[in-house]
Design a protein around this motif. Sequence first.
Motif, mmCIF file in Angstrom:
data_model
loop_
_atom_site.group_PDB
_atom_site.id
_atom_site.type_symbol
_atom_site.label_atom_id
_atom_site.label_comp_id
_atom_site.label_asym_id
_atom_site.label_seq_id
_atom_site.Cartn_x
_atom_site.Cartn_y
_atom_site.Cartn_z
ATOM 1 N N GLU A 147 0.813 -1.217 0.000
ATOM 2 C CA GLU A 147 0.000 0.000 0.000
ATOM 3 C C GLU A 147 0.847 1.268 0.000
ATOM 4 N N ARG A 148 2.143 1.135 0.183
ATOM 5 C CA ARG A 148 3.028 2.305 0.251
ATOM 6 C C ARG A 148 2.969 3.064 -1.061
ATOM 7 N N GLU A 149 2.707 4.384 -0.973
ATOM 8 C CA GLU A 149 2.563 5.195 -2.177
ATOM 9 C C GLU A 149 3.901 5.797 -2.600
ATOM 10 N N LEU A 150 4.168 5.750 -3.899
ATOM 11 C CA LEU A 150 5.335 6.420 -4.451
ATOM 12 C C LEU A 150 5.013 7.910 -4.574
ATOM 13 N N ASP A 151 5.959 8.758 -4.209
ATOM 14 C CA ASP A 151 5.718 10.183 -4.389
ATOM 15 C C ASP A 151 5.879 10.529 -5.871
ATOM 16 N N ALA A 152 5.664 11.790 -6.200
ATOM 17 C CA ALA A 152 5.660 12.196 -7.610
ATOM 18 C C ALA A 152 7.011 11.918 -8.281
ATOM 19 N N GLY A 153 8.083 12.225 -7.562
ATOM 20 C CA GLY A 153 9.410 11.996 -8.136
ATOM 21 C C GLY A 153 9.699 10.528 -8.348
ATOM 22 N N GLU A 154 9.311 9.698 -7.384
ATOM 23 C CA GLU A 154 9.526 8.258 -7.494
ATOM 24 C C GLU A 154 8.698 7.677 -8.633
ATOM 25 N N SER A 155 7.451 8.131 -8.759
ATOM 26 C CA SER A 155 6.592 7.630 -9.831
ATOM 27 C C SER A 155 7.164 7.983 -11.202
ATOM 28 N N GLU A 156 7.643 9.219 -11.327
ATOM 29 C CA GLU A 156 8.224 9.649 -12.597
ATOM 30 C C GLU A 156 9.473 8.848 -12.928
ATOM 31 N N ALA A 157 10.318 8.635 -11.925
ATOM 32 C CA ALA A 157 11.547 7.871 -12.140
ATOM 33 C C ALA A 157 11.229 6.419 -12.488
ATOM 34 N N PHE A 158 10.221 5.859 -11.813
ATOM 35 C CA PHE A 158 9.829 4.476 -12.108
ATOM 36 C C PHE A 158 9.328 4.337 -13.537
ATOM 37 N N GLU A 159 8.500 5.253 -13.984
ATOM 38 C CA GLU A 159 7.971 5.180 -15.347
ATOM 39 C C GLU A 159 9.106 5.304 -16.377
ATOM 40 N N ALA A 160 10.104 6.123 -16.063
ATOM 41 C CA ALA A 160 11.240 6.264 -16.979
ATOM 42 C C ALA A 160 12.033 4.956 -17.062
ATOM 43 N N LEU A 161 12.260 4.324 -15.914
ATOM 44 C CA LEU A 161 12.964 3.039 -15.905
ATOM 45 C C LEU A 161 12.160 1.971 -16.640
ATOM 46 N N LEU A 162 10.864 1.958 -16.416
ATOM 47 C CA LEU A 162 10.004 0.972 -17.061
ATOM 48 C C LEU A 162 10.030 1.145 -18.582
ATOM 49 N N ALA A 163 10.021 2.381 -19.034
ATOM 50 C CA ALA A 163 10.069 2.640 -20.477
ATOM 51 C C ALA A 163 11.377 2.137 -21.079
#
Length: 286
Positions: free
Chosen positions: A43-59
């Motif tokens: 349930e731990r939420e990623l903050d905006a910076g973490e979400s953006e970084a994760f999406e970049a890594l995933l791409a």
Amino acid sequence: MTIAQALARAALLTASDSPRLDVELLLCHLLGCGRTYLFMHPERELDAGESEAFEALLARRRAGEPVAHLTGRRGFWTLELEVSPATLIPRPDTETLVEQALARLPDGEYAVADLGTGTGAIALALASERPRWQVTGCDRVTEAVTLAERNRLRLGIDNVRFVCGSWFEPLDGRFSMIVSNPPYIDPADPHLDEGDVRFEPRSALVAGNRGLADIDLIANGARDYLVSGGWLLFEHGYDQGAAVRELLAGLGYEAVGTATDLGGRDRVTLGRWPGVADEENDNAQR
């Protein structure tokens, strides 16, 4: 985005053989945590910076870039190694070479060489298990030698040194064992255009003569660097075992055999060199 929602994004990695693991490793790298944390805190939420970084890594992963390059790390044997695009990414099959090498010599004062060391994976694994061995890892790529030395320093392994040079060029004396994971893929192999290998240095993957050119060169040259009873061990392709055994036997190596990897495929061929004066064996055991 929660951790659970991020993990569900693994469904996007349709070209990966291990999409769920890929996403777990990317998240662990991003959050600085272990995989257990992901399962304990979905349930731990990623903050905006973490979400953006994760999406970049995933791409980048969706585009085929290896997870090891995205995180800068890869586990091998009992070690965590820094990796880079300048070297091959250490793979589990190569642990077969480590296992076979350790089975050939006890923890005595032996000199051992690792040719084409790359990240230093094989040399460091051997040195970590055999503190009295003196291991030399060599590579012709300066960036690889620098990377291997960084791994050595970070791991605190003192009985290994890394030198720059092509195959035997930087070596002195004779060795009780020589190991190598050389280039062994046929340049015409279509798999070179698939998966992680697209992002790895081609010079560390391919060799002429249907992938056997460097193995042939090392097998011939090792005769001038092995002590009496010294061992030579190669990693090679799953379909090259018979050819490498024939090569070693033809050059005069004894006790020639092949070990299989975790998938039951031929992976490591070895032989013992008989033709050096016995007193040189003592000189090599430092």
